[in-house]
Design a protein around this motif. Structure first.
Motif, short mmCIF file in Angstrom:
data_model
loop_
_atom_site.label_atom_id
_atom_site.label_comp_id
_atom_site.label_asym_id
_atom_site.label_seq_id
_atom_site.Cartn_x
_atom_site.Cartn_y
_atom_site.Cartn_z
N VAL A 25 0.84 -1.20 0.00
CA VAL A 25 0.00 0.00 0.00
C VAL A 25 0.87 1.25 0.00
N MET A 26 1.88 1.28 0.84
CA MET A 26 2.70 2.47 0.96
C MET A 26 3.70 2.64 -0.18
N SER A 27 3.84 1.66 -1.04
CA SER A 27 4.76 1.79 -2.18
C SER A 27 4.06 2.35 -3.41
N ASP A 28 2.74 2.44 -3.39
CA ASP A 28 1.97 3.00 -4.50
C ASP A 28 1.40 4.34 -4.06
N SER A 29 1.86 5.43 -4.67
CA SER A 29 1.49 6.77 -4.18
C SER A 29 -0.01 7.04 -4.25
N GLU A 30 -0.69 6.54 -5.26
CA GLU A 30 -2.13 6.80 -5.37
C GLU A 30 -2.92 6.03 -4.31
N ILE A 31 -2.59 4.76 -4.12
CA ILE A 31 -3.26 3.97 -3.08
C ILE A 31 -2.93 4.54 -1.70
N PRO A 43 -8.61 15.93 2.65
CA PRO A 43 -8.18 15.73 1.27
C PRO A 43 -6.66 15.87 1.14
N ILE A 44 -6.06 15.03 0.35
CA ILE A 44 -4.62 15.05 0.11
C ILE A 44 -4.42 15.13 -1.40
N LYS A 45 -3.68 16.14 -1.85
CA LYS A 45 -3.48 16.32 -3.28
C LYS A 45 -2.47 15.34 -3.86
N LYS A 46 -1.37 15.15 -3.15
CA LYS A 46 -0.28 14.35 -3.72
C LYS A 46 0.56 13.75 -2.61
N VAL A 47 1.02 12.53 -2.83
CA VAL A 47 1.94 11.87 -1.91
C VAL A 47 3.26 11.69 -2.63
N GLU A 48 4.33 12.12 -2.01
CA GLU A 48 5.67 11.95 -2.57
C GLU A 48 6.51 11.14 -1.60
N PHE A 49 7.34 10.29 -2.14
CA PHE A 49 8.22 9.47 -1.33
C PHE A 49 9.63 10.06 -1.37
N PRO A 50 10.30 10.14 -0.23
CA PRO A 50 11.68 10.63 -0.23
C PRO A 50 12.61 9.58 -0.85
N ASP A 51 13.73 10.06 -1.38
CA ASP A 51 14.73 9.11 -1.86
C ASP A 51 15.27 8.35 -0.66
N THR A 52 15.30 7.04 -0.78
CA THR A 52 15.73 6.24 0.37
C THR A 52 17.24 6.19 0.50
#
Length: 66
Positions: A25-31, A43-52
């Motif tokens: 779940v946490m690896s797919d930004s839309e889900i 409401p959340i517009k966008k989820v971005e993941f930091p570079d690991t």
């Protein structure tokens, strides 16, 4: 020696406490965005993941700060 039996869960048995499902779940930004909206009720517009991992190049003749 203790042996654990392999158990296969059905999708109905899984929840976010399950490590595998949480990771998926946490690896797919839309889900991830949709789940966070449900949990936080905002409401959340966008989820971005930091570079690991990032590589930092250090010059061979550099010195630490004094």
């Amino acid at each position: 020696m203790l042996f654990m039996a392999n158990k296969t869960n059905t999708i109905q048995e899984l929840n976010l406490a399950d490590t595998f499902l949480f990771g998926k779940v946490m690896s797919d930004s839309e889900i991830c965005r949709m789940i966070l909206e449900k949990i936080l009720n905002i409401p959340i517009k966008k989820v971005e993941f930091p570079d690991t991992r990032k590589t930092t190049d250090i010059a061979p003749n550099s010195r630490g700060s004094a």
